[in-house]
Design a protein around this motif. Structure first.
Motif, PDB file in Angstrom:
ATOM      1  N   LEU A 186       0.813  -1.219   0.000  1.00 43.96           N
ATOM      2  CA  LEU A 186       0.000   0.000   0.000  1.00 43.96           C
ATOM      3  C   LEU A 186       0.845   1.268   0.000  1.00 43.96           C
ATOM      4  O   LEU A 186       0.350   2.333  -0.379  1.00 43.96           O
ATOM      5  N   ARG A 187       2.066   1.201   0.460  1.00 46.36           N
ATOM      6  CA  ARG A 187       2.991   2.343   0.480  1.00 46.36           C
ATOM      7  C   ARG A 187       2.369   3.588   1.124  1.00 46.36           C
ATOM      8  O   ARG A 187       2.480   4.700   0.611  1.00 46.36           O
ATOM      9  N   CYS A 188       1.721   3.369   2.253  1.00 48.63           N
ATOM     10  CA  CYS A 188       1.037   4.483   2.913  1.00 48.63           C
ATOM     11  C   CYS A 188       1.829   5.060   4.081  1.00 48.63           C
ATOM     12  O   CYS A 188       1.502   6.139   4.570  1.00 48.63           O
ATOM     13  N   VAL A 189       2.859   4.359   4.533  1.00 41.51           N
ATOM     14  CA  VAL A 189       3.707   4.852   5.610  1.00 41.51           C
ATOM     15  C   VAL A 189       5.117   5.006   5.067  1.00 41.51           C
ATOM     16  O   VAL A 189       5.717   4.044   4.586  1.00 41.51           O
ATOM     17  N   TYR A 190       5.618   6.233   5.143  1.00 42.36           N
ATOM     18  CA  TYR A 190       6.953   6.511   4.607  1.00 42.36           C
ATOM     19  C   TYR A 190       8.045   6.121   5.590  1.00 42.36           C
ATOM     20  O   TYR A 190       9.061   5.536   5.221  1.00 42.36           O
ATOM     21  N   GLU A 191       7.855   6.412   6.869  1.00 45.43           N
ATOM     22  CA  GLU A 191       8.935   6.252   7.843  1.00 45.43           C
ATOM     23  C   GLU A 191       8.352   6.010   9.231  1.00 45.43           C
ATOM     24  O   GLU A 191       7.335   6.591   9.606  1.00 45.43           O
ATOM     25  N   LEU A 192       8.996   5.117  10.004  1.00 46.61           N
ATOM     26  CA  LEU A 192       8.611   4.857  11.384  1.00 46.61           C
ATOM     27  C   LEU A 192       9.529   5.624  12.323  1.00 46.61           C
ATOM     28  O   LEU A 192      10.712   5.832  12.033  1.00 46.61           O
ATOM     29  N   ASN A 193       8.974   6.024  13.455  1.00 47.02           N
ATOM     30  CA  ASN A 193       9.728   6.788  14.451  1.00 47.02           C
ATOM     31  C   ASN A 193      10.609   5.846  15.262  1.00 47.02           C
ATOM     32  O   ASN A 193      10.094   5.001  16.004  1.00 47.02           O
ATOM     33  N   PRO A 194      11.934   5.951  15.166  1.00 49.93           N
ATOM     34  CA  PRO A 194      12.806   5.071  15.940  1.00 49.93           C
ATOM     35  C   PRO A 194      12.716   5.300  17.441  1.00 49.93           C
ATOM     36  O   PRO A 194      13.171   4.463  18.226  1.00 49.93           O
ATOM     37  N   SER A 195      12.122   6.416  17.848  1.00 48.89           N
ATOM     38  CA  SER A 195      11.981   6.734  19.269  1.00 48.89           C
ATOM     39  C   SER A 195      10.632   6.309  19.848  1.00 48.89           C
ATOM     40  O   SER A 195      10.384   6.506  21.045  1.00 48.89           O
ATOM     41  N   ALA A 196       9.762   5.710  19.032  1.00 43.58           N
ATOM     42  CA  ALA A 196       8.385   5.457  19.469  1.00 43.58           C
ATOM     43  C   ALA A 196       8.311   4.482  20.643  1.00 43.58           C
ATOM     44  O   ALA A 196       7.545   4.697  21.588  1.00 43.58           O
ATOM     45  N   ILE A 197       9.084   3.423  20.609  1.00 33.41           N
ATOM     46  CA  ILE A 197       9.024   2.441  21.704  1.00 33.41           C
ATOM     47  C   ILE A 197       9.549   3.061  22.994  1.00 33.41           C
ATOM     48  O   ILE A 197       8.990   2.841  24.077  1.00 33.41           O
ATOM     49  N   HIS A 198      10.603   3.851  22.893  1.00 36.11           N
ATOM     50  CA  HIS A 198      11.128   4.535  24.081  1.00 36.11           C
ATOM     51  C   HIS A 198      10.076   5.489  24.653  1.00 36.11           C
ATOM     52  O   HIS A 198       9.863   5.528  25.878  1.00 36.11           O
ATOM     53  N   GLN A 199       9.405   6.245  23.778  1.00 39.62           N
ATOM     54  CA  GLN A 199       8.341   7.145  24.232  1.00 39.62           C
ATOM     55  C   GLN A 199       7.230   6.364  24.914  1.00 39.62           C
ATOM     56  O   GLN A 199       6.718   6.766  25.965  1.00 39.62           O
ATOM     57  N   ALA A 200       6.849   5.228  24.310  1.00 42.12           N
ATOM     58  CA  ALA A 200       5.773   4.416  24.866  1.00 42.12           C
ATOM     59  C   ALA A 200       6.133   3.871  26.239  1.00 42.12           C
ATOM     60  O   ALA A 200       5.301   3.851  27.160  1.00 42.12           O
ATOM     61  N   ALA A 201       7.378   3.429  26.387  1.00 39.62           N
ATOM     62  CA  ALA A 201       7.811   2.885  27.681  1.00 39.62           C
ATOM     63  C   ALA A 201       7.746   3.943  28.777  1.00 39.62           C
ATOM     64  O   ALA A 201       7.316   3.664  29.906  1.00 39.62           O
ATOM     65  N   LYS A 202       8.163   5.162  28.457  1.00 42.66           N
ATOM     66  CA  LYS A 202       8.099   6.257  29.434  1.00 42.66           C
ATOM     67  C   LYS A 202       6.650   6.540  29.834  1.00 42.66           C
ATOM     68  O   LYS A 202       6.341   6.782  31.008  1.00 42.66           O
ATOM     69  N   LEU A 203       5.751   6.522  28.845  1.00 38.95           N
ATOM     70  CA  LEU A 203       4.343   6.800  29.131  1.00 38.95           C
ATOM     71  C   LEU A 203       3.712   5.670  29.941  1.00 38.95           C
ATOM     72  O   LEU A 203       2.847   5.915  30.792  1.00 38.95           O
ATOM     73  N   ASP A 204       4.137   4.430  29.686  1.00 38.68           N
ATOM     74  CA  ASP A 204       3.644   3.313  30.501  1.00 38.68           C
ATOM     75  C   ASP A 204       4.053   3.490  31.961  1.00 38.68           C
ATOM     76  O   ASP A 204       3.264   3.230  32.879  1.00 38.68           O
ATOM     77  N   GLU A 205       5.278   3.938  32.181  1.00 33.58           N
ATOM     78  CA  GLU A 205       5.743   4.178  33.553  1.00 33.58           C
ATOM     79  C   GLU A 205       4.920   5.274  34.224  1.00 33.58           C
ATOM     80  O   GLU A 205       4.490   5.136  35.373  1.00 33.58           O
ATOM     81  N   LYS A 206       4.681   6.362  33.482  1.00 31.23           N
ATOM     82  CA  LYS A 206       3.921   7.481  34.041  1.00 31.23           C
ATOM     83  C   LYS A 206       2.464   7.091  34.281  1.00 31.23           C
ATOM     84  O   LYS A 206       1.848   7.546  35.245  1.00 31.23           O
ATOM     85  N   ARG A 207       1.910   6.245  33.416  1.00 32.55           N
ATOM     86  CA  ARG A 207       0.529   5.802  33.610  1.00 32.55           C
ATOM     87  C   ARG A 207       0.399   5.035  34.924  1.00 32.55           C
ATOM     88  O   ARG A 207      -0.568   5.222  35.677  1.00 32.55           O
ATOM     89  N   ALA A 208       1.374   4.196  35.218  1.00 29.31           N
ATOM     90  CA  ALA A 208       1.340   3.428  36.465  1.00 29.31           C
ATOM     91  C   ALA A 208       1.391   4.350  37.678  1.00 29.31           C
ATOM     92  O   ALA A 208       0.763   4.078  38.710  1.00 29.31           O
TER      93      ALA A 208
END
Length: 267
Positions: A59-81
Motif C-alpha cells: 500500500l505504500r502508505c507509511v513513509y517512515e517509522l519513528n525510531p523513538s516510538a518504543i522509548h516514548q511508549a515505555a516512558k508513558l507506561d511508567e507514568k501511567r502506572a
C-alpha cells in the motif's frame, strides 16, 4: 475549562481489541485495565505496517517509522502506572501517524520531506505546533504517512498519493485504486488500522477527499484555527491541519487531544 472522558468498564469478559476496528476509547480501556501496554500497541502497529506497507498489497502508505516510538511508549507506561486514572488527554499513550509535510524535530530520527528528495536529510529544528500539542497530550508519534509530493503543489496532473520518496500509495479497499487527495497515506493507513488515527492537511480537498474514499471521518477545521507553524505551506489563505480517524468519536478525541489542557478520567 477541561473536558472529562468517562470510559466505563464493561462487565463483559475482556478481549484484546482488533486494531482494524478498535476505537481510541477501547484502546484506553485496555491500557487502563493493563490488558496491554503502549509498548505493546506500538509493536503491534509496527507489525501491521510491516505486513502490508511494502509487502503483501504494498500500500505504500507509511513513509517512515519513528525510531523513538518504543522509548516514548515505555516512558508513558511508567507514568501511567504512577498517575493512576487521571490522564492528561484521551490520546495518552496512543500511537498517531503524521502526514510527512508536518515537521518533527530532526534529532528524534525522522525526516520531514513532503515526499521530495529535495528535503531528504534536512535538519528540522523544532516540532510543528500541532505536534507539540500532541506531545503535550502524551500521544505517541508512530511515524510519517506518505503523501502526494509537495501536497499536490508540484504538478496538478500528478497521481494522488505519488511521491518521489514513497512511490505510489494505493487504496486498501481495491487493488491499485485511487487513494484520493494529498493526505493519501494518512487516509489509507488509518482505514485499515495501521495507527489509531492520523493528521492530514488540506488546501483544496486533501482531508475530505481521502477520508471519503477510505471510509473515514475527516475534520477540516476553519482555516487558521489549528496551528500551521512547521507545516510545509502551499497558501496561507487555504492551508489547514486536521484529524482523520475511523469514527466521529475518534476524530473528536484527536481534535481534543491537541489541547494540553484536556484531561481524561479512566474508570
Amino acid at each position: 475549562m477541561s473536558t472529562t472522558f468517562n470510559l466505563a468498564e464493561s462487565d463483559a469478559p475482556r478481549k484484546l481489541p482488533d486494531l482494524y476496528e478498535a476505537s481510541i476509547a477501547e484502546l484506553q480501556q485496555g491500557l487502563s485495565r493493563k490488558d496491554f501496554t503502549s509498548v505493546d500497541l506500538v509493536k503491534a502497529y509496527r507489525a501491521r505496517i510491516e505486513e502490508v506497507n511494502f509487502k503483501g498489497p504494498a500500500l505504500r502508505c507509511v513513509y517512515e517509522l519513528n525510531p523513538s516510538a518504543i522509548h516514548q511508549a515505555a516512558k508513558l507506561d511508567e507514568k501511567r502506572a504512577e498517575a493512576g486514572s487521571v490522564l492528561p488527554s484521551p490520546l495518552y499513550g496512543i500511537p498517531i501517524l503524521l502526514k510527512d509535510n508536518i515537521a518533527t524535530i530532526s534529532f528524534e530520527g525522522m525526516d520531514t520531506t513532503a515526499g521530495s528528495h529535495a528535503l531528504l536529510g534536512s535538519v528540522v529544528p523544532f516540532d510543528a505546533g500541532v505536534v507539540k500539542k500532541l506531545r503535550a497530550g502524551s500521544a505517541i508519534i508512530l511515524g510519517k504517512a506518505s503523501l502526494t509530493e509537495w501536497a499536490h503543489a508540484r504538478d496538478k496532473d500528478m497521481p494522488s498519493g505519488w511521491s518521489g520518496i514513497g512511490g505510489q500509495t494505493t487504496n486498501a479497499y481495491y487493488p491499485k485504486a485511487d487513494p484520493s487527495g494529498s493526505s493519501a497515506g494518512s487516509g489509507v493507513a488509518t482505514s485499515i488500522g495501521l495507527a489509531a488515527a492520523a493528521l492530514g492537511t488540506e488546501t483544496h480537498g486533501s482531508l475530505i477527499w481521502p477520508s471519503g474514499c477510505n471510509n473515514l471521518v475527516g475534520i477540516k477545521p476553519t482555516v487558521g484555527l489549528t496551528s500551521r507553524a512547521g507545516v510545509i505551506p502551499i497558501t496561507p489563505s487555504q492551508d489547514t491541519v486536521g484529524p482523520m480517524a475511523r469514527s466521529l468519536s475518534d476524530a473528536a478525541a484527536k481534535a481534543l487531544g491537541n489541547s494540553p489542557r484536556t484531561s481524561a478520567v479512566v474508570r
